[in-house]
Design an enzyme around this catalytic site. Structure first.
Site, PDB file in Angstrom:
ATOM      1  N   ARG A  40     -69.431  57.149 -24.808  1.00 33.14           N
ATOM      2  CA  ARG A  40     -70.674  56.506 -25.261  1.00 33.14           C
ATOM      3  C   ARG A  40     -71.132  55.460 -24.256  1.00 33.14           C
ATOM      4  O   ARG A  40     -72.077  55.653 -23.520  1.00 33.14           O
ATOM      5  CB  ARG A  40     -70.466  55.875 -26.645  1.00 33.14           C
ATOM      6  CG  ARG A  40     -71.777  55.485 -27.364  1.00 33.14           C
ATOM      7  CD  ARG A  40     -72.385  54.181 -26.899  1.00 33.14           C
ATOM      8  NE  ARG A  40     -71.532  53.021 -27.109  1.00 33.14           N
ATOM      9  CZ  ARG A  40     -71.857  51.802 -26.709  1.00 33.14           C
ATOM     10  NH1 ARG A  40     -73.009  51.573 -26.072  1.00 33.14           N
ATOM     11  NH2 ARG A  40     -71.022  50.782 -26.904  1.00 33.14           N
ATOM     12  N   ASP A  41     -70.448  54.335 -24.195  1.00 31.01           N
ATOM     13  CA  ASP A  41     -70.875  53.243 -23.325  1.00 31.01           C
ATOM     14  C   ASP A  41     -70.843  53.649 -21.861  1.00 31.01           C
ATOM     15  O   ASP A  41     -71.656  53.182 -21.059  1.00 31.01           O
ATOM     16  CB  ASP A  41     -69.981  52.025 -23.556  1.00 31.01           C
ATOM     17  CG  ASP A  41     -70.528  50.769 -22.914  1.00 31.01           C
ATOM     18  OD1 ASP A  41     -71.756  50.603 -22.903  1.00 31.01           O
ATOM     19  OD2 ASP A  41     -69.738  49.956 -22.422  1.00 31.01           O
ATOM     20  N   CYS A 265     -74.529  48.703 -17.012  1.00 30.39           N
ATOM     21  CA  CYS A 265     -75.421  48.088 -17.995  1.00 30.39           C
ATOM     22  C   CYS A 265     -76.844  48.198 -17.484  1.00 30.39           C
ATOM     23  O   CYS A 265     -77.158  47.653 -16.421  1.00 30.39           O
ATOM     24  CB  CYS A 265     -75.060  46.627 -18.236  1.00 30.39           C
ATOM     25  SG  CYS A 265     -76.212  45.804 -19.377  1.00 30.39           S
ATOM     26  N   ASN A 274     -67.053  49.473 -17.473  1.00 27.60           N
ATOM     27  CA  ASN A 274     -65.944  48.809 -18.132  1.00 27.60           C
ATOM     28  C   ASN A 274     -64.690  48.882 -17.284  1.00 27.60           C
ATOM     29  O   ASN A 274     -64.593  49.673 -16.348  1.00 27.60           O
ATOM     30  CB  ASN A 274     -65.642  49.512 -19.458  1.00 27.60           C
ATOM     31  CG  ASN A 274     -66.430  48.957 -20.598  1.00 27.60           C
ATOM     32  OD1 ASN A 274     -66.068  47.929 -21.154  1.00 27.60           O
ATOM     33  ND2 ASN A 274     -67.510  49.620 -20.955  1.00 27.60           N
TER      34      ASN A 274
END
Length: 325
Positions: A40-41, A265, A274
């Site tokens: 997801r991220d 981001c 991350n």
């Protein structure tokens, strides 16, 4: 309410064996749960759009590594996040394994309803400690964004769905600069009181250092117990592993990570992904901590998805790995 931190001089399994108040029955001080956020991220911030079949294969492979939590997708508008436009197809298509949670992001009640219809059993909501970041991200101040979650929490409770909370920009914002710990506390307390079972603290643009993390955690852990917190550290300045180590010192035992460091981001230029899950697991295992993750299998998954994306792995461990040491 105040939750005191017990300082520990050496971060090893032996030194982590002290007990924090009301720790969950399934977690010991020597266990760390990894929340894999790559599907997801990670993928939502990759420039290349992958087909649903590839995302499903990624999640299925991750399910075979020993991970207990794998964030599957995000029920947001495909107009704003095209990489997640196949969310229902992905969630319905994965082979769910007993004992593994597959949470999905739901920014509002519409997203929650769509996720529920697709079979979601756990969802996540997200807020920011920075008003400027929140306005750029969801067109609402931090306080306004939190109010949007109330219908989601209410509906989730009615349907027996667990809710995890995210707080972004915990130490720094691309628009406001340094963030006061008190601003983080306000959002964390609001999410906790609304019923989020766990709150992930996100250094969204990766500017945190052990010093700024400590200053933030000093205040946050006085408001919410460490057992209900997680950390979500981006590695823009190469500080993610150091900041994770700091969180362990405060009794936090849940760490978000992205396989091979996928992502970034979209609202923070230059922000890298991350902390790579491979690097986090390697570090934790080297400390004698348990994660339930098979590092060899995880590395192979990282290589698979990086091949599909046509990009190198951001994990130093993945690049260097030649087998068990």
């Amino acid at each position: 309410m105040s939750f005191a931190r017990i300082p520990i001089p050496f971060l090893t399994c032996r030194s982590l064996a002290w007990s924090t108040a009301k720790r969950t029955a399934t977690t010991t001080p020597c266990e760390v749960r990894i929340v894999e956020v790559g599907p997801r991220d990670g993928l939502q911030n990759e420039p290349k759009l992958l087909p649903a079949a590839t995302k499903i294969e990624l999640i299925n492979r991750l399910s075979g590594t020993g991970l207990k939590t794998i964030e599957a997708t995000s029920f947001v508008s495909a107009k704003w996040v095209p990489q997640m436009g196949d969310n229902a197809e992905v969630l319905r298509g994965i082979s769910k394994v007993r004992g593994i949670s597959y949470p999905v992001l739901t920014p509002n009640i519409k997203g929650f309803e769509s996720a529920l219809a697709a079979g979601a059993e756990e969802v996540a909501v997200f807020g920011a400690a920075s008003d400027a970041f929140s306005l750029k991200n969801v067109n609402a101040t931090a306080a306004q964004a939190i109010e949007r979650f109330r219908p989601v929490l209410k509906a989730a409770k009615e349907n027996g769905v667990r809710v995890r909370g995210y707080v972004s920009t915990i130490v720094g914002c691309p628009y406001e600069g340094a963030i006061a710990p008190s601003a983080v506390v306000k959002v964390v307390e609001a999410l906790y009181e609304m019923g989020c079972y766990e709150i992930s603290l996100g250094d969204t643009i990766g500017v945190g250092t052990p010093g700024s993390m400590r200053r933030m955690l000093d205040e946050v852990t006085r408001a919410v117990p460490a057992k209900d917190l997680a950390v979500h550290c981006h590695d823009t300045y190469g500080q993610a592993l150091s900041n994770i180590l700091v969180s362990l010192d405060y009794g936090i035992r849940v760490v978000d990570a992205s396989v091979s460091g996928l992502g970034g981001c979209p609202y923070a230029r230059g922000a890298s992904g991350n902390a790579a899950t491979e690097d986090v697991v390697y570090m934790l295992h080297g400390m004698g901590l348990q994660t339930s993750v098979d590092l060899d299998k995880l590395i192979q998954v990282g290589r698979y998805i990086c091949t599909e994306l046509g990009r190198p792995s951001e994990s130093k461990v993945n690049r260097a790995w030649k087998g068990p040491q």
